[in-house]
Design an enzyme around this catalytic site. Structure first.
Site, PDB file in Angstrom:
ATOM      1  N   GLY A  11       0.818  -1.206   0.000  1.00 37.59           N
ATOM      2  CA  GLY A  11       0.000   0.000   0.000  1.00 37.59           C
ATOM      3  C   GLY A  11       0.851   1.256   0.000  1.00 37.59           C
ATOM      4  CB  CYS A 128       2.731   8.961  11.015  1.00 35.30           C
ATOM      5  SG  CYS A 128       0.938   9.138  11.245  1.00 35.30           S
ATOM      6  CB  SER A 159      -2.128  10.935   3.414  1.00 35.95           C
ATOM      7  OG  SER A 159      -2.390  11.217   4.775  1.00 35.95           O
ATOM      8  CB  ALA A 160      -5.668   7.943   6.378  1.00 40.56           C
ATOM      9  CB  THR A 164      -3.784   4.758   8.294  1.00 40.69           C
ATOM     10  OG1 THR A 164      -2.441   4.680   7.815  1.00 40.69           O
ATOM     11  CG2 THR A 164      -3.894   5.911   9.286  1.00 40.69           C
ATOM     12  NE  ARG A 165      -9.228   6.136   5.128  1.00 38.07           N
ATOM     13  CZ  ARG A 165      -9.760   7.347   5.312  1.00 38.07           C
ATOM     14  NH1 ARG A 165     -10.662   7.517   6.272  1.00 38.07           N
ATOM     15  NH2 ARG A 165      -9.420   8.354   4.557  1.00 38.07           N
TER      16      ARG A 165
END
Length: 311
Positions: A11, A128, A159-160, A164-165
């Protein structure tokens, strides 16, 4: 001679890291990019660049002809998946750099504690938000003990990615804990904001530290030195404005539920901005850039340490 590395996760983060290794590193070579979707942009891009790929996950990596030559494996997937990946890779004696919030190995923030963790079989790059803000907490704590630190990380929603989500809860928990373990704060709290603004805004971070009373000039100087240390590997990292201070006296005590008792002392507020190097995604994705840059620096330091020991 270059050390071969593999990257699990095709990803945003994994692809950005692959490109960074290829463009920036003189000691690392990408030996494989691993995914689970054969149609992912990352795997297609890796193929065009001549990087060996597999869409069969970590089991596919283990089955690749060049797996025995891989010395370091980056995991850029999710906290849940990393637990399985770590079990598999440990059985083969591979060094693992974890870019998920799984936190199996020790928290690692390069300008703060990188050299402490070079012998660990698995090192965790926190998040991050942690990479951006924990150096500031550590900078304040080096001058005056930080009793409470709170960070707010705002990143562009675009950007997520899915990883990340899926890891929002782990993000807040891991970052909060690392604020204490690495940053040195007695209590830590982390908040992440996915900013849906269009056009996307670059990463912004706010760091609040409540510390024992200290000389403001000394605290500011410590923060500025730490900013320079981070900029050495993340050029887009910078103070958004001058460090702010507020003295909290006995006639104006602060009550914070996470702390025992009321607070008096020095409140330090740091406003940060992180602009990405745009190796893969646009410059607004500074959250990806600081994470992959920290992982790259960690791997290169591990290699340098190993080379010096062999010499």
């Amino acid at each position: 001679m270059s050390v071969k590395v593999a990257i699990i996760g095709s990803g945003n983060i994994g692809t950005d890291l692959m490109i960074k290794v290829m463009r920036l590193s003189k000691v690392l070579e990408v030996g494989a990019l691993v995914g689970i979707d054969p149609e992912s942009d990352g795997l297609k891009r890796a193929t065009r660049l001549g990087v060996p790929v597999t869409s069969a996950g970590v089991e596919g990596l283990v089955s690749m002809p060049g797996f025995s030559e891989i010395e370091i494996v980056f995991d850029a997937t999710s906290a849940g998946a990393h637990k399985h990946h770590d079990e598999v890779l440990r059985a083969y004696g591979k060094r693992v750099i974890d870019l998920t919030p799984a936190a199996i190995g020790p928290y690692t923030i390069p300008p703060v504690n990188l050299d402490d963790n070079l012998d660990a079989p698995n090192v965790n790059m926190v998040t991050c938000g942690g990479q951006a803000t924990i150096p500031m907490v550590a900078a304040v704590n080096s001058v005056a003990p930080v009793l409470y630190a709170e960070i707010v990380a705002s990143i562009a929603s675009r950007s997520a990615g899915p990883g990340t989500r899926a890891n929002i809860d782990e993000f807040t928990e891991t970052t909060s804990k690392a604020i204490e373990v690495v940053g040195g704060a007695q209590r830590g709290k982390a908040i992440i904001v996915l900013n849906p603004a269009e056009p996307p805004l670059i990463m912004r971070d706010t760091v609040y530290c409540l510390s024992e009373d200290a000389d403001e000039t000394a605290v500011e100087a410590s923060i500025e030195r730490m900013v320079l240390a981070v900029q050495a590997y993340v050029p887009g990292y910078r103070l958004k404005q001058k460090v702010q201070f507020e003295r909290i006296g006995h006639n104006n005590r602060l009550h914070i539920p996470e702390m025992n008792g009321d607070f008096t002392g020095l409140k330090t507020t740091v406003f940060l901005e992180v602009e990405g190097a745009a190796h893969y995604l646009p410059a607004y994705a500074g959250n990806l850039d600081i994470m992959t840059s920290a992982a790259l620096k960690t791997a290169e330091r591990i290699v340098a340490r190993s080379s010096s020991e062999k010499a």
